[in-house]
Motif scaffolding. Structure first.
Motif, PDB file in Angstrom:
ATOM      1  N   THR A 144      23.363  52.624  72.781  1.00 43.58           N
ATOM      2  CA  THR A 144      22.351  52.299  73.791  1.00 43.58           C
ATOM      3  C   THR A 144      21.223  51.473  73.199  1.00 43.58           C
ATOM      4  O   THR A 144      20.725  50.543  73.823  1.00 43.58           O
ATOM      5  N   THR A 145      20.823  51.802  71.969  1.00 44.78           N
ATOM      6  CA  THR A 145      19.745  51.053  71.326  1.00 44.78           C
ATOM      7  C   THR A 145      19.834  51.212  69.815  1.00 44.78           C
ATOM      8  O   THR A 145      20.259  52.258  69.315  1.00 44.78           O
ATOM      9  N   VAL A 146      19.456  50.163  69.092  1.00 47.11           N
ATOM     10  CA  VAL A 146      19.429  50.201  67.630  1.00 47.11           C
ATOM     11  C   VAL A 146      18.097  49.604  67.167  1.00 47.11           C
ATOM     12  O   VAL A 146      18.013  48.413  66.855  1.00 47.11           O
ATOM     13  N   PRO A 147      17.029  50.409  67.132  1.00 47.08           N
ATOM     14  CA  PRO A 147      15.723  49.902  66.686  1.00 47.08           C
ATOM     15  C   PRO A 147      15.751  49.553  65.208  1.00 47.08           C
ATOM     16  O   PRO A 147      16.302  50.306  64.394  1.00 47.08           O
ATOM     17  N   LEU A 148      15.174  48.402  64.862  1.00 43.61           N
ATOM     18  CA  LEU A 148      15.274  47.909  63.486  1.00 43.61           C
ATOM     19  C   LEU A 148      13.923  47.541  62.889  1.00 43.61           C
ATOM     20  O   LEU A 148      13.012  47.106  63.596  1.00 43.61           O
ATOM     21  N   GLU A 149      13.826  47.720  61.581  1.00 42.60           N
ATOM     22  CA  GLU A 149      12.744  47.148  60.786  1.00 42.60           C
ATOM     23  C   GLU A 149      13.391  46.173  59.814  1.00 42.60           C
ATOM     24  O   GLU A 149      14.486  46.429  59.298  1.00 42.60           O
ATOM     25  N   MET A 150      12.731  45.026  59.571  1.00 45.12           N
ATOM     26  CA  MET A 150      13.309  44.005  58.710  1.00 45.12           C
ATOM     27  C   MET A 150      12.297  43.567  57.667  1.00 45.12           C
ATOM     28  O   MET A 150      11.088  43.580  57.899  1.00 45.12           O
ATOM     29  N   GLU A 151      12.809  43.164  56.524  1.00 44.54           N
ATOM     30  CA  GLU A 151      11.963  42.628  55.460  1.00 44.54           C
ATOM     31  C   GLU A 151      12.750  41.551  54.732  1.00 44.54           C
ATOM     32  O   GLU A 151      13.971  41.671  54.550  1.00 44.54           O
ATOM     33  N   LEU A 152      12.061  40.490  54.316  1.00 44.40           N
ATOM     34  CA  LEU A 152      12.707  39.355  53.659  1.00 44.40           C
ATOM     35  C   LEU A 152      12.103  39.159  52.275  1.00 44.40           C
ATOM     36  O   LEU A 152      10.885  39.062  52.122  1.00 44.40           O
ATOM     37  N   LYS A 153      12.983  39.116  51.257  1.00 42.21           N
ATOM     38  CA  LYS A 153      12.507  38.990  49.877  1.00 42.21           C
ATOM     39  C   LYS A 153      13.323  37.952  49.114  1.00 42.21           C
ATOM     40  O   LYS A 153      14.481  37.691  49.436  1.00 42.21           O
ATOM     41  N   THR A 154      12.679  37.385  48.085  1.00 43.33           N
ATOM     42  CA  THR A 154      13.379  36.581  47.089  1.00 43.33           C
ATOM     43  C   THR A 154      12.862  37.022  45.733  1.00 43.33           C
ATOM     44  O   THR A 154      11.716  36.758  45.388  1.00 43.33           O
ATOM     45  N   GLY A 155      13.689  37.717  44.969  1.00 41.50           N
ATOM     46  CA  GLY A 155      13.216  38.211  43.681  1.00 41.50           C
ATOM     47  C   GLY A 155      12.048  39.160  43.882  1.00 41.50           C
ATOM     48  O   GLY A 155      12.145  40.146  44.599  1.00 41.50           O
ATOM     49  N   SER A 156      10.901  38.832  43.275  1.00 39.00           N
ATOM     50  CA  SER A 156       9.708  39.680  43.401  1.00 39.00           C
ATOM     51  C   SER A 156       8.811  39.258  44.557  1.00 39.00           C
ATOM     52  O   SER A 156       7.796  39.894  44.822  1.00 39.00           O
ATOM     53  N   GLU A 157       9.182  38.204  45.271  1.00 38.27           N
ATOM     54  CA  GLU A 157       8.351  37.683  46.363  1.00 38.27           C
ATOM     55  C   GLU A 157       8.708  38.350  47.690  1.00 38.27           C
ATOM     56  O   GLU A 157       9.875  38.400  48.082  1.00 38.27           O
ATOM     57  N   HIS A 158       7.687  38.846  48.402  1.00 39.00           N
ATOM     58  CA  HIS A 158       7.853  39.395  49.746  1.00 39.00           C
ATOM     59  C   HIS A 158       7.488  38.291  50.736  1.00 39.00           C
ATOM     60  O   HIS A 158       6.305  37.995  50.942  1.00 39.00           O
ATOM     61  N   LEU A 159       8.489  37.682  51.337  1.00 37.97           N
ATOM     62  CA  LEU A 159       8.240  36.527  52.200  1.00 37.97           C
ATOM     63  C   LEU A 159       7.506  36.903  53.485  1.00 37.97           C
ATOM     64  O   LEU A 159       6.889  36.045  54.109  1.00 37.97           O
ATOM     65  N   ASP A 160       7.578  38.176  53.876  1.00 33.00           N
ATOM     66  CA  ASP A 160       6.855  38.598  55.081  1.00 33.00           C
ATOM     67  C   ASP A 160       5.354  38.350  54.953  1.00 33.00           C
ATOM     68  O   ASP A 160       4.667  38.180  55.957  1.00 33.00           O
ATOM     69  N   ASN A 161       4.858  38.329  53.711  1.00 34.59           N
ATOM     70  CA  ASN A 161       3.427  38.120  53.481  1.00 34.59           C
ATOM     71  C   ASN A 161       3.025  36.651  53.531  1.00 34.59           C
ATOM     72  O   ASN A 161       1.840  36.337  53.448  1.00 34.59           O
ATOM     73  N   MET A 162       3.995  35.752  53.652  1.00 33.63           N
ATOM     74  CA  MET A 162       3.669  34.322  53.627  1.00 33.63           C
ATOM     75  C   MET A 162       4.406  33.531  54.709  1.00 33.63           C
ATOM     76  O   MET A 162       4.597  32.323  54.590  1.00 33.63           O
ATOM     77  N   LEU A 163       4.837  34.208  55.763  1.00 35.79           N
ATOM     78  CA  LEU A 163       5.648  33.546  56.788  1.00 35.79           C
ATOM     79  C   LEU A 163       4.939  32.384  57.479  1.00 35.79           C
ATOM     80  O   LEU A 163       5.588  31.455  57.956  1.00 35.79           O
TER      81      LEU A 163
END
Length: 307
Positions: A108-127
């Motif tokens: 019925t539903t699949v609630p999700l959390e997502m995060e994007l990384k490259t190595g030590s970089e968290h791309l969510d902080n610089m989108l």
């Protein structure tokens, strides 16, 4: 600069996925032989939605790291990567993946959390800084072959789409498998494993020397790919430099593949001594898509034919 380079634009990133529902555990679903094709199909279609093409982004490997599912991604064109980043930033990728998971898994539903990384970089902080994100992704260079399991899943998906397009008279683009290289798995939090250990598929293992049992299993299961593994070991082992591997193939041709593979690894062990570690062999196997054999040597499943 990226734009001025004559070489193809290639980059890689890690997409971390986690369900916020206690009843939906993505790694457990992916580890289920029944649900795995559905999860893979949802991932493939959502990523296609994000770039507008079935081949816009390639999945190199899917890691199960409870409670997260970690997907290694490879981009071969900057324009595709830009489309992906915008889809991710705007929430379109998240919505598409939720919808595809619901359809594929009949939920019925699949609630999700997502995060994007490259190595030590968290791309969510610089989108908001798209160029900086592209630079981080571009710096990540895949250096080993794609996981063989994903190739099998993609072939299965191709079969389904061909069947559906035939029965429903709906034109669906083929998603041919791309044998792309992939990156070694970084442990969550980007922390390095302790000395004397290495990480494989999110798990930590002792970096022991290669045993006789390892040697025999390798020779039995590597089959025709023994030369490819030898080429990978060759990079850090002078004793296997050309024309040694070809000479082994000729010398032991009559004895067959087992003996050729056995002699290859024997030469590696004799020349490297204590440095002939299981981690080096596992890396060579990963580079050539022999994930099942790597799992066999590390005792992650029962005996299977990895040829």
């Amino acid at each position: 600069k990226m734009a001025g380079s004559s070489s193809p634009w290639i980059g890689s990133a890690y997409l971390f996925l986690q369900s916020t529902s206690k009843t939906v555990v993505l790694p457990s679903l992916y580890e289920s032989s029944q649900e795995k094709p559905g999860v893979f199909r949802a991932l493939k279609l959502a990523l296609a939605d994000s770039t507008g093409s079935m081949n816009g982004v390639d999945m190199l490997k899917v890691h199960c790291s409870h409670p997260q599912l970690i997907v290694q991604l490879k981009f071969c064109r900057q324009e595709n990567c830009r489309r992906f980043l915008r889809s991710y930033r705007d929430g379109a990728l998240q919505k598409a993946l939720q919808n595809h998971l619901q359809l594929s898994l009949a939920m019925t539903t699949v609630p999700l959390e997502m995060e994007l990384k490259t190595g030590s970089e968290h791309l969510d902080n610089m989108l908001k800084d798209e160029d900086r994100c592209l630079e981080c992704i571009y710096r990540e260079k895949p250096d080993r072959l794609r996981d063989e399991e994903l190739t099998e899943l993609e072939e299965h998906l191709k079969g389904l789409t061909v069947h559906q397009s035939t029965t429903n008279n709906v034109a669906i683009k083929d998603c041919a498998p791309l044998k792309s290289p992939s990156l070694p798995y970084p442990s969550p939090g980007s922390s390095l494993p302790p000395p004397g250990t290495f990480i494989f598929q999110g798990q930590q293992f002792d970096n022991r020397t290669i045993t006789l049992d390892d040697h025999q299993k390798f020779a039995k299961l590597v089959s025709k790919k023994w030369k490819q593994v030898g080429r990978s070991l060759q990079k850090s082992c002078r004793a296997l430099r050309d024309p040694v591997i070809d000479n082994l193939a000729l010398e032991y041709e009559r004895e067959g593949l087992y003996e050729q593979a056995y002699q290859l690894l024997l030469k590696f062990i004799q020349s490297e001594g204590k440095k002939a570690t299981i981690a080096r062999l596992i890396t060579a196997l990963e580079e050539n898509g022999l994930i099942s054999l790597a799992e066999e040597l590390l005792g992650l499943h029962s005996n299977e034919d990895c040829s």
